[in-house]
Design a protein around this motif. Structure first.
Motif, PDB file in Angstrom:
ATOM      1  N   CYS B 301       0.831  -1.218   0.000  1.00 29.42           N
ATOM      2  CA  CYS B 301       0.000   0.000   0.000  1.00 29.42           C
ATOM      3  C   CYS B 301       0.865   1.268   0.000  1.00 29.42           C
ATOM      4  O   CYS B 301       1.669   1.487   0.889  1.00 29.42           O
ATOM      5  N   CYS B 320      -7.693   4.926   2.128  1.00 32.90           N
ATOM      6  CA  CYS B 320      -7.542   4.135   0.898  1.00 32.90           C
ATOM      7  C   CYS B 320      -7.936   4.928  -0.352  1.00 32.90           C
ATOM      8  O   CYS B 320      -8.972   5.582  -0.384  1.00 32.90           O
ATOM      9  N   THR B 321      -7.082   4.833  -1.393  1.00 30.57           N
ATOM     10  CA  THR B 321      -7.372   5.532  -2.650  1.00 30.57           C
ATOM     11  C   THR B 321      -7.851   4.572  -3.743  1.00 30.57           C
ATOM     12  O   THR B 321      -7.919   4.950  -4.908  1.00 30.57           O
ATOM     13  N   CYS B 323      -6.466   2.216  -5.278  1.00 34.70           N
ATOM     14  CA  CYS B 323      -5.536   2.076  -6.397  1.00 34.70           C
ATOM     15  C   CYS B 323      -5.437   0.637  -6.878  1.00 34.70           C
ATOM     16  O   CYS B 323      -5.083   0.371  -8.013  1.00 34.70           O
ATOM     17  N   CYS B 326      -2.798  -3.272  -3.414  1.00 32.10           N
ATOM     18  CA  CYS B 326      -2.866  -4.361  -2.429  1.00 32.10           C
ATOM     19  C   CYS B 326      -3.601  -5.560  -3.024  1.00 32.10           C
ATOM     20  O   CYS B 326      -3.260  -6.715  -2.762  1.00 32.10           O
TER      21      CYS B 326
HETATM   22  S1  SF4 Z   1      -6.337   0.073  -2.668  1.00 34.69           S
HETATM   23 FE1  SF4 Z   1      -5.019  -1.021  -1.255  1.00 34.69          FE
HETATM   24  S2  SF4 Z   1      -2.961  -0.338  -1.781  1.00 34.69           S
HETATM   25 FE2  SF4 Z   1      -4.360   1.156  -2.677  1.00 34.69          FE
HETATM   26  S3  SF4 Z   1      -4.590   2.741  -1.130  1.00 34.69           S
HETATM   27 FE3  SF4 Z   1      -6.243   1.268  -0.776  1.00 34.69          FE
HETATM   28  S4  SF4 Z   1      -5.440  -0.126   0.763  1.00 34.69           S
HETATM   29 FE4  SF4 Z   1      -3.673   0.989  -0.097  1.00 34.69          FE
END
Ligand code: SF4
Ligand code: SF4
Lengths: 143, 383, 207
Positions: B301, B320-321, B323, B326
């Protein structure tokens, strides 16, 4: 669970519509009461206009706007639009009380500015700069 | 591959992936051409078609490979680079320099970007006006259009905006991928609250001074877009701050930590977007029945959005973005895109399909303008 | 006044979450209801206000005696700004920082009615780096009114945090607010550091 799914589907529809409706939405949003520039940003409303030989002198209303109330310190913005002479020398009566408040002299090519205050409320030159239409200056004043 | 994982894999067959790409193909074509394709300008046509195909290939690959993050990052980084190029080009076209003068500020000629939004809220509420010297409607990057786009994206994607919409995030996302392993690992978790402190300070200072203080003093991206002409100590100090913040938070720290440090530690809009995660229907979910606590996702992450505790609890934090890094890193496919209210491990593929469609459509159209501009400039060099 | 208010606002939260933990129990202990808390709190804030008023007057007159020339004023205030803002930043990032509050001395006061007054004095004389910055600012102001305004801004900024004291027990996630407060203090430190630097460089170049 159903609420979440319905919400997700609504979002899907909104996203598909978003770019098609962007023009209309932006226009609608721009009409909201707070969607206008603050006088501290745009220099305030135009108060006087003096047509001169090659250019027009615009004097805006003094700006004292603060967050909750008017401030004690503000500015008055003046603009010269058109073909500027090499030297500007103008006497300004910003509060329109028929007595001059300051004399501003600008040597345009050298970006030199000289202010003679005739009213004790006039403090100093805040900004003096060339613009696409000519020249603009902000003179700091007290209320 | 064990049977459970096989069932959860997000890969699709070639035909199915094509089928899933079709709606995106049609929509992007209509939106990018405005419904009236005009192929009279050669370089423009080449740029349009290249961008259009490139975008759809990326989307196709997301379905075909079942992976998200790397493909998203390509578009996200290209968006950041091309947008900076477009902004600089636009500034140079208008002013023949990368700097702006006080005259440009007085004329309210400044292009608007979404990072200004946190500074507009209090003055708009108290003075019923906007304190940014830009254009309310019309012109390049008007305030109204940008706010509408950001509002819609934030409600729909939540902080997903920071991986699927922001035209700055690609910078530190890109630099965070430079090294295979991070050189700095131990970072206190509390730093992730920093953007809220920045938000507090810039919102207050902007409201009290009635000028956008973050843009004036703190924005690292001034270093790659446009900044105030250096005419004295103050403007020199500002230029120094912009360059140092860009060097530190966007380049050096991301390279050393493999984290998006600008977005995690500095951006005040990131703080607001974090809160918008509470509204969005899309979230990242952890299926605790499959998860074996290997914490590969935590290391992957880039946003400090996952801690070992979060994994133990089985929920991703509000930072969390979306993306997908993870998700791609999880060897057990225990993390996946989900929809609020739908339990983890249910409707997994449906949730991913709908999230990908929504988020990709947003970034594809948002980014296409600047990508086309850059491709066109390159094509013009050769023909 | 603007920057003092901001400094007060940013450091006020830290002040509240460190000293507040000592102050709340005293202000609330043994009280029957909100009215008593409000009276005590008003007394506490009034005392702080008076102490600041005295400090502003003293700072201004000391400033007049010490800073005799404007250039000297630029140098000294620049250096002091940098010193105190450095302390403020250090205070924000230092991990070994204990949430110690001078108001703990209050344990020695036995007269319950005097406790809010005593707390007000001790809290405002805490001589944290933020207060030192305001003292510097106040000492270098041109007129005594400006000096008062600087303290008024600081007072208003810090006082805001004490107003919801009656609701203190209901604040959830205190730790997060404290962290954000400490970080905001650090940012305020950086702002004053830059202010100090520009003042110093300005003194060197234009002096
Ligand atoms: S999607 Fe996963 S890696 Fe991306 S910001 Fe959220 S928790 Fe972190
Ligand atoms: S945190 Fe800020 S700069 Fe980063 S992606 Fe989000 S809005 Fe953009």
């Amino acid at each position: 669970m159903t609420a979440g799914l319905i919400w997700a589907l609504c979002c899907l529809i909104v996203m598909i519509m978003l770019y098609f409706a962007l023009g209309g939405l932006s226009e609608g949003f721009a009409k909201l009461p707070f969607m206008k520039l603050n006088p501290n940003t745009n220099g305030g409303e135009l108060a006087q206009q003096v047509v001169m030989d090659n250019c027009t002198l615009m004097i805006r209303k003094p700006v004292f706007d603060g967050l909750l109330r008017e401030r004690n310190k503000g500015f008055v913005q003046i603009e010269w639009k058109g073909d500027l002479p090499g030297k500007i020398n103008d006497t300004i009566d910003y509060n329109m009380d028929s007595s001059p408040d300051f004399v501003i002299g600008i040597i345009v090519p050298e970006n030199q500015v000289n202010l003679v205050a005739l009213n004790p409320k006039v403090r100093d030159v805040g900004i003096s700069t060339s613009t696409s239409y000519g020249w603009a200056a902000r003179i700091n004043i007290d209320k | 591959m064990d049977e459970a994982i096989k069932n959860l894999t997000m890969r699709k067959s070639f035909g199915k992936s094509m089928l899933y790409t079709l709606p995106m193909f049609l929509l992007t074509f209509i939106l990018m051409t405005g419904g009236r394709p005009d192929f009279s300008d050669r370089s423009g046509t080449i740029a349009l078609l290249t961008t259009f195909l490139g975008l759809n290939i990326l989307y196709f690959l997301m379905h075909y490979t079942g992976k998200t993050d790397k493909l998203r990052a390509i578009l996200f980084i290209v968006f950041a680079l091309t947008l900076s190029f477009t902004l600089i080009k636009n500034t140079i076209d208008i002013r023949q320099t990368m700097t702006y003068s006080q005259g440009d500020i007085l004329e309210c000629n400044m292009p608007f970007c979404h990072l200004v939004i946190p500074m507009l809220i209090l003055p708009a509420a108290f003075t019923q006006s906007i304190i940014y010297p830009g254009s309310i409607l019309g012109g390049f990057a008007s305030i109204s259009a940008m706010v509408v786009l950001w509002l819609a994206a934030s409600v729909i994607l939540g902080r997903g905006f920071c991986s699927w919409g922001c035209f700055y995030g690609g910078w530190d996302d890109g630099f965070s991928r430079f090294r295979k392993k991070p050189a700095i690992r131990k970072i206190s978790d509390s730093w992730k609250w920093m953007p809220f402190a920045v938000l507090l300070m810039v919102a207050l200072t902007s409201a009290l001074a009635l000028t956008p203080t973050y843009c004036d003093w703190m924005c690292p991206f001034k270093a790659v877009t446009e900044f105030e002409e250096v005419t004295g100590i103050e403007s020199a100090a500002k230029a120094g701050i912009f360059i140092s913040l860009f060097g530190g938070f966007v380049v050096v720290l991301p390279v050393l930590t493999k984290k998006r440090t600008q977005c995690s530690y500095l951006c005040p809009l990131g703080a607001i977007n974090t809160l918008s995660n509470k509204v969005s229907p899309f979230i990242v979910k952890i299926d605790k029945q499959i998860c074996n606590d290997c914490y590969k996702c935590v290391q992957a992450c880039p946003m400090f959005a996952l801690t070992n505790d979060d994994v133990k609890k089985g929920s991703v934090s509000i930072f969390c973005t979306k993306c997908g890094k993870c998700i791609d890193a999880c060897p057990k496919q225990a993390i996946h895109y989900g929809i609020v209210g739908v339990p983890a491990n249910r409707m997994v593929k449906f949730s991913r399909n709908i999230f990908l469609f929504v988020s990709f459509l947003f970034i594809a159209i948002f980014a296409s303008g600047s990508i086309i501009t850059v491709v066109k400039s390159f094509v013009n060099l050769f023909i | 006044m603007l920057d003092s208010f901001i400094l007060g606002l940013s450091s006020g939260s830290t002040c509240l979450f460190t000293c507040g933990m000592v102050i709340f129990p005293y202000l609330m202990a043994g009280t029957a209801g909100t009215r008593k808390i409000i009276t005590d709190l008003s007394l506490f804030l009034l005392t702080r206000f008076l102490v600041y008023f005295i400090l502003a007057t003293l700072a201004f007159y000391f400033g007049k005696v010490i800073f005799t020339s404007p250039v000297f004023r630029n140098y000294i205030s620049g250096i002091l700004y940098m010193l105190f803002s450095g302390m403020l930043i250090w205070y924000a990032i230092s991990r070994s920082r204990k949430p110690d509050c001078p108001a703990k001395i209050v344990e020695t006061v036995h007269n319950r009615k005097l406790v809010p007054v005593f707390l007000g004095v001790v809290n405002s004389l805490g001589f944290c780096p933020a207060l030192m910055l305001i003292l510097t600012k106040s000492a270098t102001e041109g007129t005594i009114v400006q000096s008062y305004l600087a303290f008024l801004g600081f007072f208003a900024g810090t006082a805001l945090y004490f107003i919801p004291v009656p609701l203190a027990g209901k604040i959830r996630r205190k730790k997060v607010f404290e962290t954000i407060g400490v970080m905001a203090t650090g940012i305020a430190g950086i702002i004053f550091m830059i202010k100090g630097l520009t003042s110093l460089i300005g003194g060197i170049i234009y002096g």
